[in-house]
Each structure stands twice: as C-alpha cells, then as structure tokens.
Design a protein around this motif. Structure first.
Motif, PDB file in Angstrom:
ATOM      1  N   GLU A 346       3.827   2.892   6.061  1.00 50.55           N
ATOM      2  CA  GLU A 346       3.724   1.608   6.759  1.00 50.55           C
ATOM      3  C   GLU A 346       2.284   1.081   6.805  1.00 50.55           C
ATOM      4  O   GLU A 346       2.037  -0.021   7.273  1.00 50.55           O
ATOM      5  CB  GLU A 346       4.242   1.764   8.190  1.00 50.55           C
ATOM      6  N   VAL A 347       1.344   1.920   6.313  1.00 54.16           N
ATOM      7  CA  VAL A 347      -0.062   1.534   6.409  1.00 54.16           C
ATOM      8  C   VAL A 347      -0.359   0.273   5.595  1.00 54.16           C
ATOM      9  O   VAL A 347      -1.100  -0.624   6.046  1.00 54.16           O
ATOM     10  CB  VAL A 347      -0.972   2.693   5.959  1.00 54.16           C
ATOM     11  N   SER A 348       0.201   0.193   4.398  1.00 49.45           N
ATOM     12  CA  SER A 348      -0.072  -0.966   3.529  1.00 49.45           C
ATOM     13  C   SER A 348       0.307  -2.271   4.207  1.00 49.45           C
ATOM     14  O   SER A 348      -0.399  -3.282   4.095  1.00 49.45           O
ATOM     15  CB  SER A 348       0.687  -0.812   2.210  1.00 49.45           C
ATOM     16  N   ALA A 349       1.415  -2.225   4.922  1.00 45.08           N
ATOM     17  CA  ALA A 349       1.869  -3.444   5.597  1.00 45.08           C
ATOM     18  C   ALA A 349       1.039  -3.722   6.856  1.00 45.08           C
ATOM     19  O   ALA A 349       0.768  -4.874   7.199  1.00 45.08           O
ATOM     20  CB  ALA A 349       3.344  -3.303   5.969  1.00 45.08           C
ATOM     21  N   LYS A 350       0.620  -2.645   7.522  1.00 48.34           N
ATOM     22  CA  LYS A 350      -0.109  -2.804   8.773  1.00 48.34           C
ATOM     23  C   LYS A 350      -1.572  -3.167   8.556  1.00 48.34           C
ATOM     24  O   LYS A 350      -2.174  -3.878   9.363  1.00 48.34           O
ATOM     25  CB  LYS A 350      -0.007  -1.498   9.574  1.00 48.34           C
ATOM     26  N   GLY A 376      -4.230   9.363  14.063  1.00 48.04           N
ATOM     27  CA  GLY A 376      -4.169  10.024  12.770  1.00 48.04           C
ATOM     28  C   GLY A 376      -4.510   9.146  11.589  1.00 48.04           C
ATOM     29  O   GLY A 376      -4.434   9.593  10.451  1.00 48.04           O
ATOM     30  N   ILE A 377      -4.881   7.903  11.817  1.00 46.30           N
ATOM     31  CA  ILE A 377      -5.212   6.973  10.729  1.00 46.30           C
ATOM     32  C   ILE A 377      -6.698   6.655  10.776  1.00 46.30           C
ATOM     33  O   ILE A 377      -7.189   6.102  11.758  1.00 46.30           O
ATOM     34  CB  ILE A 377      -4.383   5.674  10.802  1.00 46.30           C
ATOM     35  N   ASP A 378      -7.388   7.023   9.698  1.00 46.96           N
ATOM     36  CA  ASP A 378      -8.827   6.764   9.596  1.00 46.96           C
ATOM     37  C   ASP A 378      -9.104   5.721   8.522  1.00 46.96           C
ATOM     38  O   ASP A 378      -8.374   5.613   7.528  1.00 46.96           O
ATOM     39  CB  ASP A 378      -9.578   8.042   9.198  1.00 46.96           C
ATOM     40  N   GLY A 379     -10.167   4.982   8.757  1.00 45.81           N
ATOM     41  CA  GLY A 379     -10.711   4.131   7.711  1.00 45.81           C
ATOM     42  C   GLY A 379     -12.058   4.702   7.316  1.00 45.81           C
ATOM     43  O   GLY A 379     -12.684   5.439   8.099  1.00 45.81           O
ATOM     44  N   ASP A 413      -5.502   3.172  -0.316  1.00 49.98           N
ATOM     45  CA  ASP A 413      -5.151   4.187  -1.306  1.00 49.98           C
ATOM     46  C   ASP A 413      -4.124   5.112  -0.663  1.00 49.98           C
ATOM     47  O   ASP A 413      -4.470   6.089   0.001  1.00 49.98           O
ATOM     48  CB  ASP A 413      -6.407   4.973  -1.713  1.00 49.98           C
ATOM     49  N   LYS A 414      -2.836   4.781  -0.868  1.00 53.96           N
ATOM     50  CA  LYS A 414      -1.760   5.520  -0.219  1.00 53.96           C
ATOM     51  C   LYS A 414      -1.681   6.956  -0.733  1.00 53.96           C
ATOM     52  O   LYS A 414      -1.411   7.894   0.022  1.00 53.96           O
ATOM     53  CB  LYS A 414      -0.432   4.805  -0.451  1.00 53.96           C
ATOM     54  N   THR A 415      -1.927   7.138  -2.027  1.00 50.77           N
ATOM     55  CA  THR A 415      -1.836   8.477  -2.620  1.00 50.77           C
ATOM     56  C   THR A 415      -2.805   9.440  -1.967  1.00 50.77           C
ATOM     57  O   THR A 415      -2.451  10.559  -1.595  1.00 50.77           O
ATOM     58  CB  THR A 415      -2.114   8.415  -4.136  1.00 50.77           C
ATOM     59  N   ASN A 416      -4.047   9.009  -1.817  1.00 48.49           N
ATOM     60  CA  ASN A 416      -5.074   9.854  -1.205  1.00 48.49           C
ATOM     61  C   ASN A 416      -5.223   9.606   0.293  1.00 48.49           C
ATOM     62  O   ASN A 416      -6.122  10.166   0.937  1.00 48.49           O
ATOM     63  CB  ASN A 416      -6.427   9.629  -1.892  1.00 48.49           C
ATOM     64  N   GLN A 417      -4.340   8.759   0.817  1.00 50.87           N
ATOM     65  CA  GLN A 417      -4.309   8.443   2.249  1.00 50.87           C
ATOM     66  C   GLN A 417      -5.690   8.026   2.754  1.00 50.87           C
ATOM     67  O   GLN A 417      -6.287   8.646   3.632  1.00 50.87           O
ATOM     68  CB  GLN A 417      -3.783   9.641   3.047  1.00 50.87           C
TER      69      GLN A 417
END
Length: 556
Positions: A346-350, A376-379, A413-417
């Motif tokens: 859901e990160v790409s949409a958020k 749990g979500i870092d930039g 970068d969803k693959t590498n989160q």
C-alpha cells in the motif's frame, strides 16, 4: 642299594615329587605316608579344598627333607603343586602356548595373575589400547602369552595384547569378507568425538558420522549416544583395502525429505518449535528430521530485527508460511512475516512521487538519514539530496536525530522496501538561474565556511559556495591558506569564473584592485587551467579541508 632295590623299596630324593597316602586327618594338619620309614605332616591350609580330602586318598607331595629334628619326613602339598605348575609354565613358554589365569589383584603398573604360579601382566599389554580402569579386570579369567621368565626369581611376565590383536585381525578379516553395503550390524559405542562416534564391531571399528546419526539436526553425538551403549547400525560404505567402515543410524528409517514436497508445499501454513537461533535466522523443527529456516529478513515487514534472538526464544512454538522447498539440498525456507499482509503493497498508493511528507530523523548513515514516516515505514534522504548548493559530507551537518523535517517523495522502491526522499527538492535549484544572479567580474561578499589546502570556500547568497583558489588570494606567495583565511571571516571578492556544468564559482581576492585589462588577462589564464587545478572540486575540498570536521569528532 642293590639289596634295597631287589627287595622293591623306593629311592627317595629330596626336592622330588612323590605319591603319598593320607593316614590321618587332624584339625590343623594331615598325616601322610610316602612309604618311607617315617610319615610327614602337611598343614591343612595347603589344600585348596581341605573338606574333600579323605583318609586313604593318594596325593602328590614335594619331599623337602627325609628327616627333620623329630625324625619325620618334611612334605609340602603346596610346593609340589608350585613345582608342577612352574614346569608347565616353562614348557608353555618354550612351546609358545598361551596360558589361562585369573586376575588376583591390581598393582602398580598392571595386574597380578595366577596361572599356576604368580605372574605379572603390565597395563600396556592388557589390550590394544591401555584400559582406563584396571579394577574392571579384578576376578576375571584372561588368556595370555608368556613373554618373559626368570628361573632364579621365579618371575613370569605376561602379555594379552598379542592375543587380542590376533583375535581382532581374524575377526576383522571375517567381518570384511562377510558384510556388504546396507547390512545391519550390532556394535558397542567405543568413543564419542565432536564429529561422530566410533563403534566397535567386534574386530573392527566403524565410524558413525554425526550427519548419519539422525535426519534431525543434532549439535553433538552425545545427544543420541553414550560410551558402552549397544547400537544397531547400517553399513553405509566399506573400503576393504583400507579396512574402513562408514556406518549410518538414520539410514535405518525412511528419509522424511522424500515426501517433503507433498507435505510442505509453498504457501502452506505450518507450526513448529524453535531449535536453534543463529545470527542470520532461526531454525524451526516441523517434525522429526524436518527443519526449516526463517531468515532474519522474514521475521517482520516493519520491525527492524537485527538478531532473531531479539524476538524469538529456543523451544518457542511458532507459526510460519512455507516459502520454498529444496529437496536436493534438504532446505526449507519459512517466513513469519508472510502470515500478514505486506504493508509495502500500500506504500506506493500512500506515498506517491512528489508528495510532501513529514517525519522524524531516526538515524544516520555515512551517506544519508532515515526518516520515520509511519509504523515500520522509513524514508531515506541521501546526502546528495540535502542541498542544491552545498556538498554535504555527513547528514549530521544539516540534520539532528529526533528533528522534525519536511521532505518530498522522490521514488518508491517496493522490492528493496525503500522510499527515497529529498530536502533540496522542496526548493528551486538556484543554479538554473545562475546566469541572472551572478556575472563574471562582479564583486560579491560572503563568509568563509571552509578552509582547504588549496583554497577557501565562501558562502554567497542562497547558500551558493564560491572557491577562492590559493593562487587567487594574493599577489604575494601564500604558503598556507589558513594563514590568510579563517572560517567565519567576511570577505569581498570578484567572480573570475562560473562553471555551470560542475556547479562551481571561482572567486579572486587579488583581482579586487585589478583594472579591466588585468582582470581579463587573469580570467583568460584561469580558463586555460585544467578543471580541478584552479577551482578544485567540492568533494576534494571536503576531503582535504584542514579545518573542517564532522560534528561530534575531534578537530584535526
């Protein structure tokens, strides 16, 4: 003498063995007649079983003296047996015939045995390998070879080792000729090591390697075996030429990995117990012989787990999802985080590219800063995305841990989160309009921010840096830049060069008093100098700066 012989009378010689008849059995002695003019008395304790001796029995005795002070014959039943036994021992030694005897006692260096006479068996000659506890042999009957005799001292030395070696050689040969690969045999655990156990197969030692003990993972052979234990094992490999035998215990049962794909297909939910925690992951036993690995990266979507031991414990029951099955390598990959939905879906949409976000500076690396956006979500802001104009050597030059910052999402970068963020993207790149802001020959003012061996950096308006090369400080020779320029010093200089490609502005202090003609000649000279020789590079400056240092480090 002839007259005596003619009358049938025997000749008696002291030290000879003669036949005597029991005349009387007393409480402490026995009266014996050997046909001589007088009888002899033998102590009762010289007989092995005095109760079995009866009047009229014939016995062999040693004639020690024909007549003592009282006129009686001196006889000995014990010495007669000793003489007979010694003669037998000497004959066995000469003939090389083994003798059988009973262990009488443990003495220094070995065992005392009775083989008709007393004999010594050294501990080094008891077996192929010296025994650990000699008292285990007390009272046992052993077959030995006589290796040394001393007639004068009546000493006898024995060896059992040669007989044991001979027996083992014969048994080993018989074993190797009769067994085949796959044969089940029984043996005794002789020794246990880190890598396996040696099994005595009655004549030959076989190695049971730790990897052949169980389909389940074990860390030490002692978990399954103990010295002296009888086990049934399978012959896995046999080398008759080198007389080596490899054994297997797990081969007696079916390999649970043969049906692994049927029982544990990918995406199957399974339960198991944590059996081992390694730095890279946790091993989970799903059933005897079947273990799976949960890699540290598969423990959580959002939690930053550096070691499995931080979130798991030995013996803990866990549920996981089968990710991959490799029957050939007997590897099973599991995942705990796969039990839940991946929040990064859901990160790409958020967090679409271009979105302005806010967060706290969580941590630094040498090349950027992590910004906590959500649970749990870092930039991540790379040092190159902190400023349009400044070369940042370390993120701590602009940010502090715990600081609230606003940034723009650059890429997902969803693959590498990873979410790439930028601070400089919040403003317009001042270098896009540099021509309208600065001109060559123009006089500008600023503050010295850094001093390097080749020049000094001066911060102009909009945080744009200019470099005063060492050759542009003074018409006089300058040995060291730091002798003339100091960090924080206000200076006024003329722009002598603008390089939009490398985003550099060259300044000159000595050209402040130049006429237009002198300035033009200096500018042309600067144009002919190779890039990097005059203005250097920001990166080189930060590397070589003599008075620049990172926050928290000592000044060098």
């Amino acid at each position: 003498m002839l007259e005596l012989l003619s009358k049938g009378m025997r000749l008696y010689t002291e030290g000879s063995i003669v036949i005597g008849k029991v005349l009387e059995k007393r409480s402490k002695e026995i009266l014996v007649d050997i046909g001589y003019k007088s009888e002899g008395l033998i102590p009762l304790n010289e007989f092995d079983d005095p109760a079995s001796v009866n009047v009229g029995d014939e016995i062999e005795v040693l004639l020690e003296e024909l007549e003592d002070e009282e006129g009686m014959v001196v006889l000995s039943k014990e010495k007669a047996a000793q003489k007979q036994n010694w003669d037998k021992i000497v004959k066995s030694f000469n003939d090389g015939v083994p003798v059988s005897g009973k262990v009488k006692s443990v003495v220094k260096g070995g065992l005392m045995m009775t083989v008709g006479v007393e004999a010594f068996l050294p501990s080094s000659q008891i077996d192929v390998t010296p025994p650990k506890n000699l008292r285990d042999y007390e009272g046992k009957t052993l077959i030995c070879k006589i290796v040394k005799i001393n007639e004068e001292r009546k000493n006898v030395v024995l060896s059992r080792r040669e007989i044991v070696e001979s027996e083992r050689t014969e048994k080993r040969s018989k074993f190797l000729n009769n067994v085949e690969k796959g044969t089940l045999v029984k043996g005794i655990v002789k020794n246990i090591t880190e890598f396996g156990a040696f099994i005595d197969l009655d004549g030959i030692d076989g190695l049971l390697h730790i990897t052949d003990m169980s389909w389940s993972r074990i860390t030490h052979p002692s978990e399954l075996l103990r010295v002296g234990q009888e086990v049934e094992v399978m012959i896995v490999e046999i080398d008759r030429e080198k007389e080596r035998v490899s054994l297997g215990l797990k081969q007696k049962t079916e390999n649970p990995w043969d049906k692994i794909a049927e029982k544990f297909a990918p995406q199957t939910r399974v339960k198991g117990k944590i059996t081992n925690l390694a730095p890279y992951g946790a091993f989970v036993e799903l059933e005897p012989g079947i273990e799976g690995l949960i890699h540290v990266s598969e423990l959580s979507w959002t939690k930053r787990v550096s070691r499995p031991a931080d979130v798991l414990t030995l013996g803990q029951e866990v549920e996981a999802v089968v990710m991959d099955v490799n029957k050939e390598d007997q590897k099973l990959s599991l995942s705990i985080r796969a039990l839940d939905t991946n929040p990064w879906d859901e990160v790409s949409a958020k967090y679409p590219a271009g979105l302005l976000v806010k967060g706290k500076v969580r941590n630094f690396t040498a090349y950027g800063a992590f910004i906590d956006l959500d649970e749990g979500i870092d930039g991540f802001i790379h040092v190159n995305d902190l400023s349009w104009t400044r070369k940042i050597n370390h993120p701590s030059e602009m940010l502090k841990k715990g600081q609230d910052v606003e940034a723009k999402v650059i890429e997902i970068d969803k693959t590498n989160q990873r979410i790439s963020l930028g601070l400089r993207q919040l403003t317009v790149d001042p270098w896009k309009s540099i021509d309208a802001r600065y001109k060559v020959g123009e006089t500008v003012s600023g503050k010295v921010t850094k001093v390097a061996s080749f020049g000094g950096f001066v911060q102009l308006a909009d945080e744009i840096d200019g470099l005063v090369h060492i050759s542009q400080i003074s018409n006089e020779r300058v040995a060291k830049v730091k002798d003339v320029l100091k960090v924080g010093q206000d200076v006024t200089a003329r722009i002598i060069k603008i390089d939009k490609t490398d985003r550099r502005i060259g300044l000159s202090l000595k050209a402040m008093d130049y006429s237009e003609e002198q300035f033009e000649k200096e500018r042309e000279r600067m144009e002919t100098v190779r890039p990097g020789e005059d203005l250097g590079s920001l990166e080189a400056a930060f590397t070589k700066a003599e008075e620049d240092y990172r926050p928290g480090e000592s000044k060098k």
